[in-house]
Design a protein around this motif. Sequence first.
Motif, PDB file in Angstrom:
ATOM      1  N   CYS A  96       0.847  -1.194   0.000  1.00  0.00           N
ATOM      2  CA  CYS A  96       0.000   0.000   0.000  1.00  0.00           C
ATOM      3  C   CYS A  96       0.884   1.246   0.000  1.00  0.00           C
ATOM      4  O   CYS A  96       1.732   1.417   0.881  1.00  0.00           O
ATOM      5  CB  CYS A  96      -0.915   0.011   1.215  1.00  0.00           C
ATOM      6  SG  CYS A  96      -1.969   1.477   1.332  1.00  0.00           S
ATOM      7  N   CYS A  98      -0.603   4.371  -0.282  1.00  0.00           N
ATOM      8  CA  CYS A  98      -1.492   5.488   0.026  1.00  0.00           C
ATOM      9  C   CYS A  98      -0.955   6.297   1.208  1.00  0.00           C
ATOM     10  O   CYS A  98      -0.478   5.735   2.199  1.00  0.00           O
ATOM     11  CB  CYS A  98      -2.887   4.992   0.374  1.00  0.00           C
ATOM     12  SG  CYS A  98      -3.776   4.245  -1.008  1.00  0.00           S
ATOM     13  N   ASP A 102      -4.414  10.591   1.167  1.00  0.00           N
ATOM     14  CA  ASP A 102      -5.133   9.797   0.164  1.00  0.00           C
ATOM     15  C   ASP A 102      -6.320   9.068   0.795  1.00  0.00           C
ATOM     16  O   ASP A 102      -7.418   9.033   0.222  1.00  0.00           O
ATOM     17  CB  ASP A 102      -4.197   8.758  -0.468  1.00  0.00           C
ATOM     18  CG  ASP A 102      -3.092   9.374  -1.292  1.00  0.00           C
ATOM     19  OD1 ASP A 102      -3.285  10.502  -1.797  1.00  0.00           O
ATOM     20  OD2 ASP A 102      -2.029   8.741  -1.428  1.00  0.00           O
ATOM     21  N   ILE A 103      -6.089   8.489   1.955  1.00  0.00           N
ATOM     22  CA  ILE A 103      -7.149   7.739   2.628  1.00  0.00           C
ATOM     23  C   ILE A 103      -8.263   8.667   3.077  1.00  0.00           C
ATOM     24  O   ILE A 103      -9.455   8.364   2.925  1.00  0.00           O
ATOM     25  CB  ILE A 103      -6.566   6.959   3.828  1.00  0.00           C
ATOM     26  CG1 ILE A 103      -5.530   5.948   3.330  1.00  0.00           C
ATOM     27  CG2 ILE A 103      -7.667   6.257   4.602  1.00  0.00           C
ATOM     28  CD1 ILE A 103      -4.745   5.282   4.449  1.00  0.00           C
ATOM     29  N   TYR A 123      -9.823   1.862   5.784  1.00  0.00           N
ATOM     30  CA  TYR A 123      -9.121   1.903   4.507  1.00  0.00           C
ATOM     31  C   TYR A 123     -10.060   1.470   3.377  1.00  0.00           C
ATOM     32  O   TYR A 123     -10.703   0.419   3.468  1.00  0.00           O
ATOM     33  CB  TYR A 123      -7.888   1.001   4.544  1.00  0.00           C
ATOM     34  CG  TYR A 123      -7.074   1.069   3.273  1.00  0.00           C
ATOM     35  CD1 TYR A 123      -6.416   2.249   2.923  1.00  0.00           C
ATOM     36  CD2 TYR A 123      -6.982  -0.013   2.413  1.00  0.00           C
ATOM     37  CE1 TYR A 123      -5.676   2.343   1.755  1.00  0.00           C
ATOM     38  CE2 TYR A 123      -6.237   0.064   1.241  1.00  0.00           C
ATOM     39  CZ  TYR A 123      -5.594   1.237   0.921  1.00  0.00           C
ATOM     40  OH  TYR A 123      -4.861   1.331  -0.243  1.00  0.00           O
ATOM     41  N   THR A 126      -7.917   0.891  -1.807  1.00  0.00           N
ATOM     42  CA  THR A 126      -7.386   1.473  -3.046  1.00  0.00           C
ATOM     43  C   THR A 126      -6.290   0.613  -3.675  1.00  0.00           C
ATOM     44  O   THR A 126      -6.267   0.410  -4.890  1.00  0.00           O
ATOM     45  CB  THR A 126      -6.837   2.881  -2.758  1.00  0.00           C
ATOM     46  OG1 THR A 126      -7.845   3.654  -2.091  1.00  0.00           O
ATOM     47  CG2 THR A 126      -6.404   3.565  -4.037  1.00  0.00           C
ATOM     48  N   CYS A 127      -5.376   0.094  -2.859  1.00  0.00           N
ATOM     49  CA  CYS A 127      -4.215  -0.642  -3.377  1.00  0.00           C
ATOM     50  C   CYS A 127      -4.409  -2.153  -3.403  1.00  0.00           C
ATOM     51  O   CYS A 127      -3.480  -2.883  -3.749  1.00  0.00           O
ATOM     52  CB  CYS A 127      -2.974  -0.316  -2.537  1.00  0.00           C
ATOM     53  SG  CYS A 127      -2.350   1.369  -2.746  1.00  0.00           S
TER      54      CYS A 127
END
Length: 278
Positions: A96, A98, A102-103, A123, A126-127
């Motif tokens: 990750c 991020c 970003d989070i 979370y 995203t990743c």
Amino acid sequence: MITRFAPSPTGPLHLGHAYAAIVAHDMARAAGGQFLLRIEDIDRARSKPAWEAQIYEDLRWLGLRWDGAVLRQSERLPAYRACLEKLWAAGLLYACTCTRRDIEAAASAPQEGVPLGPDGLLYPGTCRARGAARPGQPLPEVALRLRMDLAATDGAFTETGPAHRGRPEISRDSMIRDVGDVVLARREMGTSYHLAVVLDDAAQGITHVTRGEDLFAATAIHVTLQRLLGLAVPVYHHHGLIRDDQGKRLAKRDDARALAKYRAEGATPEDIRRLVGL
């Protein structure tokens, strides 16, 4: 019975620490068991030798004696790394990249709301796809998150604390929905609190984990990891918290309640026990 006290050497011990240490110590001694000490110093930027020395001094002044050698997390990085490599190879982790910003941006999107979990903002995953392990790929030097959808199972653990006595249930669905993909390794630490505490409790043979009720939500993460790794699940005892006059939980910034200051002002260990309701 084997209990432990596991402070971080990032500031002075206060009344809340005294309460936690005394509870763990007295439970073990009453059962004819062992009381162990662990120094949780994986945060190398904030951990200081002077604070670690103060921990030993404060505990001795309180009349608490620990059994065996002190375990220091900074000396166990190879054990954490070996576990991470095993989980990475099994496809249970992903890289990750991020940032906190970003989070926060993803979590505050109108369609998402602002969901919160035990570690703060949940979370958003995203990743999860782009950071997955590939065959033969070495462990990347970035944050590593646990695939909760692959790790979590239904079950329960034994709780003996006054507020949560019994066998609280852990459901796979709630772990995915309400906890999410927690970080098991931070880039600057090589591990995380969740992974280190689980491996350390197993290494020390802890049978009863005594901790503040503010960590009750995190216990589900730790029990999930213990089952995933095939480790024994201790009995958990979540005790109350020592709070200030406004009802806020004491933190290390509350230097006015530091044990060293009470001692300097002439307090005795018996005075401290009375102050924390013991």
